[in-house]
Design a protein around this motif. Structure first.
Motif, PDB file in Angstrom:
ATOM      1  N   ASN A 176      -4.431   1.925 -40.486  1.00 23.75           N
ATOM      2  CA  ASN A 176      -5.289   1.885 -39.247  1.00 23.75           C
ATOM      3  C   ASN A 176      -6.477   1.855 -39.002  1.00 23.75           C
ATOM      4  O   ASN A 176      -7.638   2.374 -37.661  1.00 23.75           O
ATOM      5  N   ALA A 177      -7.298   2.205 -40.288  1.00 22.13           N
ATOM      6  CA  ALA A 177      -8.494   3.162 -39.656  1.00 22.13           C
ATOM      7  C   ALA A 177      -9.580   1.480 -39.527  1.00 22.13           C
ATOM      8  O   ALA A 177      -8.960   1.107 -39.843  1.00 22.13           O
ATOM      9  N   LYS A 178     -11.076   1.660 -38.575  1.00 24.17           N
ATOM     10  CA  LYS A 178     -11.382   0.809 -38.214  1.00 24.17           C
ATOM     11  C   LYS A 178     -12.581   0.614 -39.430  1.00 24.17           C
ATOM     12  O   LYS A 178     -13.293   1.373 -38.580  1.00 24.17           O
ATOM     13  N   ALA A 179     -12.162  -0.401 -40.447  1.00 21.85           N
ATOM     14  CA  ALA A 179     -13.877  -0.602 -40.740  1.00 21.85           C
ATOM     15  C   ALA A 179     -14.487  -1.922 -40.344  1.00 21.85           C
ATOM     16  O   ALA A 179     -13.738  -3.452 -40.497  1.00 21.85           O
ATOM     17  N   PHE A 180     -15.481  -1.506 -39.285  1.00 20.33           N
ATOM     18  CA  PHE A 180     -15.614  -3.118 -38.953  1.00 20.33           C
ATOM     19  C   PHE A 180     -16.850  -4.132 -39.803  1.00 20.33           C
ATOM     20  O   PHE A 180     -17.446  -3.282 -40.147  1.00 20.33           O
ATOM     21  N   VAL A 181     -16.887  -5.430 -38.967  1.00 20.97           N
ATOM     22  CA  VAL A 181     -17.391  -6.338 -40.342  1.00 20.97           C
ATOM     23  C   VAL A 181     -18.108  -6.874 -39.355  1.00 20.97           C
ATOM     24  O   VAL A 181     -19.619  -7.035 -39.474  1.00 20.97           O
ATOM     25  N   ASP A 237     -16.077  -6.840 -32.748  1.00 17.01           N
ATOM     26  CA  ASP A 237     -15.080  -5.449 -32.831  1.00 17.01           C
ATOM     27  C   ASP A 237     -14.306  -6.014 -33.629  1.00 17.01           C
ATOM     28  O   ASP A 237     -13.528  -6.120 -33.905  1.00 17.01           O
ATOM     29  N   VAL A 238     -14.969  -7.043 -35.050  1.00 16.58           N
ATOM     30  CA  VAL A 238     -13.923  -7.071 -35.792  1.00 16.58           C
ATOM     31  C   VAL A 238     -13.707  -6.889 -36.904  1.00 16.58           C
ATOM     32  O   VAL A 238     -14.657  -6.347 -37.614  1.00 16.58           O
ATOM     33  N   THR A 239     -12.687  -6.429 -37.596  1.00 14.65           N
ATOM     34  CA  THR A 239     -12.650  -5.627 -38.323  1.00 14.65           C
ATOM     35  C   THR A 239     -11.821  -5.512 -39.727  1.00 14.65           C
ATOM     36  O   THR A 239     -11.266  -7.015 -39.580  1.00 14.65           O
ATOM     37  N   THR A 240     -11.969  -5.002 -40.868  1.00 14.51           N
ATOM     38  CA  THR A 240     -11.164  -5.807 -42.283  1.00 14.51           C
ATOM     39  C   THR A 240      -9.784  -5.806 -41.776  1.00 14.51           C
ATOM     40  O   THR A 240      -9.173  -6.643 -42.081  1.00 14.51           O
ATOM     41  N   LYS A 241      -9.102  -5.186 -41.230  1.00 13.46           N
ATOM     42  CA  LYS A 241      -7.758  -5.323 -40.577  1.00 13.46           C
ATOM     43  C   LYS A 241      -7.271  -6.502 -39.539  1.00 13.46           C
ATOM     44  O   LYS A 241      -7.069  -7.139 -39.665  1.00 13.46           O
TER      45      LYS A 241
END
Ligand SMILES: Cc1cc2nc3c(=O)[nH]c(=O)nc-3n(C[C@H](O)[C@H](O)[C@H](O)COP(=O)(O)OP(=O)(O)OC[C@H]3O[C@@H](n4cnc5c(N)ncnc54)[C@H](O)[C@@H]3O)c2cc1C
Ligand SMILES: NC(=O)c1ccc[n+]([C@@H]2O[C@H](COP(=O)([O-])OP(=O)(O)OC[C@H]3O[C@@H](n4cnc5c(N)ncnc54)[C@H](O)[C@@H]3O)[C@@H](O)[C@H]2O)c1
Ligand SMILES: Cc1cc2nc3c(=O)[nH]c(=O)nc-3n(C[C@H](O)[C@H](O)[C@H](O)COP(=O)(O)O)c2cc1C
Ligand SMILES: [Zn+2]
Lengths: 995, 94, 187, 417
Positions: free
Chosen positions: A512-517, A522-526
């Motif tokens: 659930n960590a948010k690493a932003f790309v 607001d698009v994250t790796t997730k």
């Protein structure tokens, strides 16, 4: 003044010119030369925006057009409001008023940030999976709420009063980018002697040189070299330097679009000065020297205010005298960040740690940092940050082999600098359809095969070093201009290793960590991983499913990292994952700049006849017919159109009317083969038409459908005066030219448009001859000498005229053709002469009624591009003996003789007071419910004052065989009974044309 | 905006031109004698190649002449322009 | 009743139009204009009557004694002459060309002319005209039909900084106002 | 098929959304299928879905040379309406519109069909006549369409400029309230997922390079970049590339492919409630659920397969937009792109059998086929399955050009005198 993050000295801004400005209602001080972003940072304001979806607090991360976060609205006055501007590009002026966006009630406290809490349940593409039940709720509830949550800034609400200009320009060499490579290219290209244009999007030319500190070029500090170079370029007459000028689009055949911003940086711009100028530049050769964009690092919590790109931090420090923080953590996978760390260190900023992903960083910059005693941590990843509205700690973890990290350490700080390396700006190259090549060594796409007359130079093709960039630029400029010049640049600068990292950093923070790309969207790796999990494998799908790269920065900072993440999940090399398409514009372009002067009366030419002003003075109401303004009716007193038209109609039939027919298209068909040509084009036969005689001509397209009509007069054996419909004139001439030039070039005949040579005054009514008699010289107006459908040349009040005896009203009629400059005077003379005879001016509406009473068609009203001559009752016009004419073969197709084709008929409503609506449908039986069986439609419908009842023309299936039948026209108030009658309602014997 | 070389006037911007569809489609000498199939071909069937295309342009706002061009529809690059009546140039990879 | 109109009854499309002097805009005086088309024999006869050769080079004008022939197309010329030459010129040309296939059509009032001169001329023109107006690309004596914003014009360079613009009558106010708007910041 | 619902989304949220499965499989092409659809746009995918669902053909494949929806489906301005003039067209487009109205539920995929209303502006007396004719014809056909005065139009679309001193003042407009927009990508993906669940093989990165015919002339196989695939029936739904694909079977159609461009602005908060089109001054506009203004106009003038066009086309479009909505003059264009649209001489589509047995075609949608997606797909599927047209697509033959039974919507709006 309290600007806690401003350095004591340095920077290119003007410390002598303080400027006050406001952000979200609060007033701050900055300096001339600041951007809104630099001035806010100087004031310690880090929080500048909220993200699109989760409403996360965001600070600035970049210093130029690549900024995704710090989007603001700037309002000069109520009508000059611009949303979504990057604070990094907004130049400060006295009194600048700006506000943050996408937050409510305030930037610091934003209710929308509940989305952040809900984020586990609203991943990429969530809306495709829900909101489907109950069905009606989508329209009434879900969609309105989705819409309300979306969007960034708000739209302006008033018409923008500012001016925008376009211009075309040409040059031998266009250089895009004014950094070292571009400047060197311009220096070389200028020596070729041709015209050189250099455009750079920044407020000053110099590119990366504007924030360089220690480099020297040719033994001079780079600042001095820059100033001298700019001065020498500016002095060259063949060089045009454009700043604040973004090359936004690369179009086919070396056309480049550039927008130049002229007034947004001024406190009180002159209203006459355009706000922006759009340059359409056609260049023989283009040199792209667009530099590169720094890549962020993708790690958990990488989006807190206070976290920014390392090179941006250098820019803030060196160019604007602003420290990004007081105690800074540097996270990097690239040497460039060391340059930033060194500069900050020199400026007195504490470097808390340099966390370098690489196990053994080396090289001159790293060594310099070591020598300066900066705390370098090799093989160290940043794995998190903390802080509410500003970062307060960084979490640093040692890297333990493949993707694993060891125990973290928390490092307090007030800013984090990150650098993953630099991505060459291949946007324009790619727009030009040049082919890119993946460079595994530099881990980047580079320009490969050019598609246009173009070459890239400097950092935008991976030549990152200053010395390299200068040399590369100079060579490109020389090659582009063909100048045989060479030059070397002696550069002293610390150069790093150009290689960096791509994709997500290792971490231990869970799913659930948010690493932003993509910061803005607001698009994250997730999200990227979810897309892959759901089967989206193409990067194009991933882009559209997650919206990565689709924000207002178009992925400048994010695209390559997204590729890296996806390649990783798919276990494919990056080049196999592909790349999304670079499209114009490079940065957003103002609508107004694209529209330029085309507004109001300049939106389209307003064509007015020579008699227009007279009609306007009489209070005529005009209608638009193609580009023309035509007088529609001439109300008297408080008359409405209906009343005016009834009066005008009666006046024409009882006395005489005068009508401006100048807009009719006219073509002079001249040459020995004129009649032959007419025979081939028109359905009619022309050979036997005598000189001085007129004939109604019908023109079909090759598919057999009527496309135009008009009266044609034979002026001489080899000269026809052809008239066309007002709107059809260019089309008909083009069609005739096509046949003449490409099918029958051997014919000795030529076409000349004479539409505007002649003003045409129609005089219609029983008194027409009487009125003309006193005015005409050299023409015998008697019915014997000038019968219906004939013409004569003579003079009217001394002005040469072609006088046609024709009638589109059924009354005795003349059309006076005189040279345009005399149109108004002749009109006034006729007008004066007509006063004793009840002469009345009438407009197009009355003209329509009069001709409908006579059953004359209007092409485009009775016909709609699907009607043959026979359909509209014009079989009599077709020259049956002719072997061929345009459209003849098509008229023999099966569908053309179907008995149930729509045919032109007249209609009488049973109740003569009821006027059908034009376009109303016809059915055979009453009481039908949808879908009805439609057998026709009303093409023209009027109240006929002379007949004292309504009349209508209609196209009805098998209509001519239905004469006398009762049909119905369905209407909202019920079926209206109608009777099929002949198309000629008035004077069916045609006696009145004879006066 | 394309840059189109008019065989009479030289390179000019697309704004001055009108496009005229496929080139080299002569109107039949005697349309009335044509079969319906052949007439339909003449009326409606046009080459729509992905690649080299011979097409008509008219330098409408210039010399007003119709002329022909060979253009690659995958790149929009012109290979040749030539006067009406002249044969389609051979070869010429884009 | 007086059988002829007052001599000043003619009204040009740009009568009364003025612009700030800085823009260098002026309406040209009325002229006689013909479009001349034809086969070789007719053209030769026309040349003999005019006293000079019709330019055969694309986009070039030729002149003699206030009469000009502007190349419009490979078999099309615009003949400009002083107003006073009027119909007489047409009659003379017709007579000269006789039965040789040709077409001569008077269009004196189909179009009107605007002159733009001075240092801003090319800059203002390039707001609406997409051509390269550099002297090398568009030398003195060059003439061509082209577009100006949404109007067609005939553009003829008569001096390094002076252009003669032929424009259809009803489009002339548009072209004028567009040029004015293009130069509003200098006015 | 894994059901999409709010509940499932919530459930997955508890596990980091980690339980979602691919929306469609990524199968290797089989050696043979009962039918093959060429073209993985909305029309082709939809045809496969209806073939499987309504005609029981499960051993079928959709072959797409690139990525699903990467053709015009992925690049259109998503305007949906059915208020066409001629009975044949109105029937076809309204058939589609009715399917749109239940599509999200049918596919279990929210295609965000938004019936916000499509308003077509009239600027001239002639426009008024033409639109009123549409209104009357549509109502009699049971298709909703109503006339609005300029003031009513402004009330419906507040940003609209109805000043009488405009160059082309707004005289009113025809409004179809059931018209609107949909999320283009979701249409392709939703059909793909639903078709896949019925067993259809959806094969991306598979370009058809040749069509093989047997001795009788009927189709027997396609050659592709992923091998030869046997099939007795081929449905071609390749939009801009139709001429190229049908050329492989020796079939020529009256089609030309033109670039059509569109653009979006930067996103803003909701300001534009509906869709507005103006044919007279050439522009149309709506606002997406994400907030961008989505804007388009006419094609470039020349044929091309480049998926791009000239800047001047966009300039004209934005001139018109700024004229109609002067408050948008300070808005900015974010992205522009192009598609390739295949245009027929009468601007109406072809959904028909071809002269080659087993070869069916759906094409010629020009600038306006997105709105028809479910209807085109449905009738194409019917035509393939039964080897004869559905009554709704029966008029849309190839032979109409020969015989002159054109359905000329474009000419019907001909510019008057
Ligand atoms: C800019 C723009 C705006 C538009 N606006 C609208 C609008 O507002 N409203 C509206 O109704 N319509 C609009 N249209 C039209 C609409 O987009 C199309 O009519 C519709 O999407 C066509 O769908 P399709 O499935 O037939 O074609 P596509 O989506 O183009 O699908 C065809 C597919 O076939 C594939 N293909 C081609 N050749 C091969 C081959 N040899 N092998 C395998 N696959 C192949 C292509 O890759 C493509 O994916 C617009 C179009 C454009 C370009
Ligand atoms: N060592 C490294 O890894 C590294 C990395 C990046 C940059 N650099 C430095 O970059 C420099 C390279 O020089 P350069 O000239 O190639 O790049 P540059 O970055 O100095 O200049 C590029 C210029 O182009 C402008 N620009 C970009 N796109 C534009 C557009 N579409 N329209 C108008 N202007 C546009 C930018 O504003 C900028 O001013 C060297 O000085 C080098 O030291 C080094
Ligand atoms: C209705 C619609 C809305 C779009 N909105 C955006 C957007 O908000 N941001 C963006 O970058 N692109 C947007 N696009 C454009 C796509 O990024 C892309 O340009 C388009 O699908 C064509 O593909 P291509 O440019 O890759 O060729 C949109 C496209 C459509 C059809
Ligand atoms: Zn030419």
């Amino acid at each position: 003044m309290n600007a806690p993050f401003r350095t004591a000295a340095g920077g290119r801004h003007d410390r002598g010119r303080p400027v006050s400005f406001s952000f979200d209602g609060k007033t701050y001080q900055g300096f001339a030369g600041d951007t809104l972003a630099s001035a806010l940072l100087a004031n310690g304001v880090c929080l500048m925006g909220r993200s699109f979806k989760y409403h996360r607090p965001r600070g600035v991360i970049a210093a130029g057009s690549d900024e995704p976060n710090a989007l603001v609205s700037v309002q000069r006055d109520a009508a000059r409001y611009a949303p979504n501007l990057r604070a990094t590009q907004v130049e400060l002026y006295e009194g600048l008023s700006s506000e943050s966006q996408n937050r409510w009630p305030s930037l610091a406290f934003d209710v929308g940030s509940v989305n952040n809490l809900a984020s586990p349940f609203i991943p990429a593409g969530f809306y495709y999976k829900t909101f489907m039940w109950p069905r009606k709720a989508w329209d009434r509830f879900y969609e309105p709420n989705i819409r309300a949550a979306a969007g960034l800034g708000r739209s302006p609400t008033e018409a923008d009063p500012d001016r925008y200009l376009n211009r075309y320009a040409h040059c031998e060499v266009l250089v895009v980018g004014g950094g070292p490579a571009g400047l060197a290219a311009a220096l070389a290209a200028a020596q070729g002697g041709g015209r050189v244009i250099l455009a750079d999007e920044q407020t000053e030319l110099g590119g990366s040189l504007l924030s360089a500190t220690d480099a020297t070029i040719d033994g001079k500090p780079s600042d001095d070299w820059l100033a001298e170079t700019l001065a020498s370029l500016a002095a060259l007459p063949n060089v045009t330097l454009l700043k604040r000028a973004t090359a936004f689009g690369y179009f086919a055949h070396n056309m480049i679009g550039v927008t130049e911003r002229l007034t947004d940086h001024l406190a009180a711009p002159n209203a006459a000065t355009p706000r922006e100028r759009l340059w359409n530049i056609r260049a023989k050769q283009v040199v792209l020297a667009a530099g590169s964009i720094e890549r962020p690092l993708v790690f958990p919590d990488n989006d807190r205010p206070g976290i920014l790109l390392a090179d941006a931090a250098r820019t803030y420090l060196n160019r604007y005298g602003v420290k990004p923080g007081k105690r800074v953590v540097v996270a990097t996978g690239h040497d460039g960040a060391y340059r930033a760390a060194l500069d900050l260190h020199r400026a007195g900023v504490e470097i808390a740690a340099i966390a370098d992903l690489r196990p053994n960083p080396t090289g001159p910059l790293v060594e310099a940092a070591r020598a300066a005693g900066l705390p370098i941590r090799p093989a160290c990843a940043i794995t998190g940050t903390s802080g509410g509205l500003r970062v307060i700690t960084a979490r640093l973890s040692p890297i333990k082999g493949a993707g694993q990290v060891g125990p973290a350490q928390i490092v307090p700080c007030d800013a984090v600098l990150m650098s993953g390396g630099f991505t060459p700006s291949v946007h324009l190259f790619s727009q030009s359809r040049g082919k890119l090549r993946w460079d595994q060594d530099l881990l980047t796409y580079l320009p490969d095969q050019s598609a246009e007359q173009e070459r890239s130079a400097g950092a935008c093709r991976g030549r990152f070093g200053l010395a390299e960039a200068l040399a590369d630029g100079f060579a490109a400029g020389a090659a582009a201009s063909g100048a045989e010049v060479s030059r070397t640049f002696a550069v002293e600068a610390l150069e790093g290793d150009p290689r960096g990292v791509i994709g997500a950093l290792p971490h231990d923070r869970g799913v659930n960590a948010k690493a932003f790309v993509d910061w803005q969207n607001d698009v994250t790796t997730k999200d990227l991983k979810l897309a892959v999990r759901e089967g989206f494998q193409s990067i194009e799908h991933i882009k559209r499913y997650t919206t990565t790269g689709m924000a207002t920065d178009q992925g400048k900072t994010s695209n390559l990292n997204a590729l890296g993440v996806v390649a990783d999940v798919l276990h494919k090399p990056i080049p196999e994952v592909g790349l999304t398409t670079f499209r114009m514009p490079y940065t957003p372009v103002t609508f107004g700049a694209l529209a330029g002067l085309a507004r109001g009366d300049l939106f389209d030419p307003v064509r007015a006849t020579p008699i227009h002003d007279w009609a306007a003075e009489q209070g005529a109401v005009f209608e638009d017919v193609s580009l023309w303004k035509r007088a529609r009716y001439f109300p008297r007193g408080s008359e409405d159109m209906e009343a005016a038209v009834r009066r005008e109609c009666v006046s024409v039939r009882a006395g005489c009317g005068i009508f401006d027919a100048s807009t009719l298209g006219k073509i002079e068909v001249v040459g020995p083969d004129a009649a032959e040509f007419m025979n081939r084009m028109y359905v009619n036969a022309w050979t036997k038409l005598g000189v001085g005689k007129c004939r109604y001509g019908v023109l079909c397209r090759e598919d057999g459908f009527v496309t135009d009509d008009g009266v044609v007069g034979r002026i001489a054996k080899d000269r026809f005066h052809v008239t066309t419909t007002t709107g059809g004139a260019p089309r008909v001439l083009g069609m005739m030219e096509d046949y003449l030039q490409t099918e029958w070039p051997d014919l000795n005949v030529w076409l000349t448009s004479t539409t505007e040579q002649w003003a045409v005054i129609a005089l219609q009514g029983p008194n027409a001859r009487r009125i003309l008699e006193g005015l005409v010289e050299g023409i015998d107006l008697s019915p014997e000498a000038l019968p219906h459908m004939s013409l004569a040349e003579g003079r009217i009040r001394g002005v040469p005229t072609r006088l046609f005896r024709v009638s589109f009203s059924g009354e005795l009629g003349f059309e006076i053709n005189v040279a345009a400059d005399h149109g108004r005077a002749v009109w006034e003379a006729v007008w004066a002469a007509g006063q004793p005879h009840g002469l009345t001016p009438y407009g197009t509406e009355t003209m329509h009624v009069l001709r409908a009473e006579k059953g004359f068609i209007i092409v485009g009203q009775e016909t709609d591009g699907t009607a043959t001559p026979d359909d509209v009752g014009l079989t009599w016009a077709v020259g049956k003996a002719k072997p061929d004419f345009v459209g003849k073969r098509s008229l023999a197709r099966p569908a053309m003789s179907e008995p149930d084709r729509k045919q032109l008929v007249g209609l009488y409503t049973d109740d003569g007071a009821v006027v059908l609506e034009e376009g109303a449908q016809i059915v055979a039986t009453a009481g039908q419910t949808p879908p009805m069986r439609l057998i026709g439609h009303v093409t023209s419908s009027y109240y006929s004052a002379v007949l004292g009842r309504s009349i209508a023309l209609a196209m009805v299936s098998g209509g001519r065989a239905r004469l006398g039948e009762s049909l119905y026209s369905p209407s909202p108030v019920g079926d209206i009974p109608v009777k099929v009658v002949p198309t000629v309602f008035y004077d069916p014997e045609g006696a009145r044309v004879n006066g | 905006m394309l840059l189109i070389t008019c065989p009479y006037c030289g390179p000019r911007p697309e704004l001055e031109f009108s496009h005229g569809g496929e080139a080299h489609i002569a109107r039949p000498e005697k349309p009335s004698e044509l079969s319906i199939e052949d007439w339909t071909q003449y009326l409606y069937l046009r080459a729509n190649p992905k690649g080299l295309h011979a097409e008509r342009w008219r330098h409408l706002h210039g010399c007003a002449r119709f002329f022909n061009a060979l253009r690659d529809t995958t790149t929009d690059q012109f290979v040749a322009t030539y006067k009406a009546g002249e044969p389609r140039p051979t070869g010429g990879a884009a | 009743m007086d059988k002829t109109l007052a001599p000043n009854a003619a009204r040009g499309a740009l009568d009364g139009f003025t612009a700030a002097p800085a823009l260098g805009l002026a309406a040209a005086c009325p002229m006689t204009r013909f479009v001349l088309r034809g086969r070789a024999e007719a053209l030769a006869a026309a040349e003999a009557e005019l006293g000079f050769l019709l330019p055969r080079q694309a986009c070039r004008a030729a002149s003699l004694d206030g009469r000009h022939a502007l190349w419009l197309g490979p078999d099309e010329w615009l003949i400009l002459a002083p107003l006073a030459d009027g119909p007489a010129l047409g009659e003379a040309l017709e007579a000269a060309m006789g039965a040789h296939p040709h077409s001569l059509v008077e269009i004196s009032q189909r179009q009107t002319a605007i002159v733009i001169s001075g240092p801003r001329a090319t800059g203002l023109l390039n707001v609406g005209c997409p051509l390269d107006l550099d002297l090398a690309a568009f030398p003195v004596g060059m003439c061509t039909r082209t577009v100006f914003a949404k109007a067609e014009i005939g553009l003829w360079r008569r001096a390094p900084d002076s252009f003669h613009i032929e424009v259809w009558r009803s489009f002339s106010p548009y072209v004028w106002r567009f040029l004015e708007a293009a130069g509003a910041e200098y006015a | 098929m894994q059901k999409f619902s709010a509940l499932e989304l919530f459930r997955q949220g508890l596990s980091g959304q980690s339980g979602w499965r691919p929306q469609w499989r990524n199968p290797e092409p089989k050696a043979a299928y009962d039918a093959v659809i060429i073209g993985g746009g909305g029309h082709g995918l939809g045809a496969a879905y209806y073939l499987a669902k309504q005609h029981g053909l499960r051993n079928i494949a959709v072959l797409e040379k690139g990525w699903l929806g990467g053709g015009n489906t992925g690049r259109n301005t998503t305007i949906i309406r059915s208020n066409y003039l001629f009975d044949e067209s109105a029937a076809l487009y309204d058939h589609a519109l009715k399917l749109w109205e239940g599509l999200s539920q049918d596919l279990n995929y929210n295609v965000m069909f938004s019936q916000r209303g499509v308003l077509m502006l009239a600027h001239t007396v002639h426009d008024v006549q033409v639109f009123k004719r549409h209104v009357h014809a549509n109502r009699a056909n049971g298709v909703d369409n109503e006339w609005l005065s300029a003031e009513e139009a402004k009330a419906f679309c507040p940003p609209l400029n109805i000043q009488p001193n405009m160059r082309y003042p707004v005289l009113g407009g025809a409004l179809q309230r059931r018209g609107g927009t949909a999320r283009h990508d979701a249409v392709a993906w939703g059909y793909a997922r639903a078709a896949d669940a019925l067993g259809v093989d959806i094969i991306e990165n598979c370009e058809v390079t040749a069509i093989r015919r047997n001795a009788a002339g009927a189709v027997e196989a396609v050659e592709t970049t992923r091998g030869v695939i046997k099939t007795p029936k081929i449905g071609v739904s390749a939009a801009g590339h139709t001429s190229v694909v049908l050329g492989m079977a020796g079939v020529r159609l009256p089609l030309e492919s033109y670039p059509l461009q569109a653009l979006v602005s930067e996103p803003i908060k909701p300001v534009f409630p509906c869709v507005v089109m103006s044919n007279t001054i050439h522009a149309y506009i709506s606002q997406s659920d994400k907030g961008e203004l989505v804007i388009g106009a006419g094609t470039d003038v020349y044929t091309s397969y480049t998926q791009r066009g000239g800047l001047h086309i966009n300039q004209h479009t934005l001139e018109a937009i700024c004229e109609l909505f002067p408050m948008f003059r300070r808005m900015r264009m974010l992205r522009n792109w192009g598609g390739i649209v295949d245009v027929t001489p009468d601007r109406s589509p072809i959904i028909a059998k071809t002269s080659v047995p087993g070869l069916y075609v759906n094409c010629g949608w020009g600038t306006g086929g997105f709105k028809a997606t479910p209807g085109a797909a449905h009738t194409l599927a019917w035509t393939i399955a039964k080897d004869e047209p559905h009554p709704i697509n029966a008029p849309f033959t190839i032979e109409r050009f020969r015989d002159g039974f054109l359905i000329d919507e474009a000419a019907a709006a001909a510019v008057a005198h």
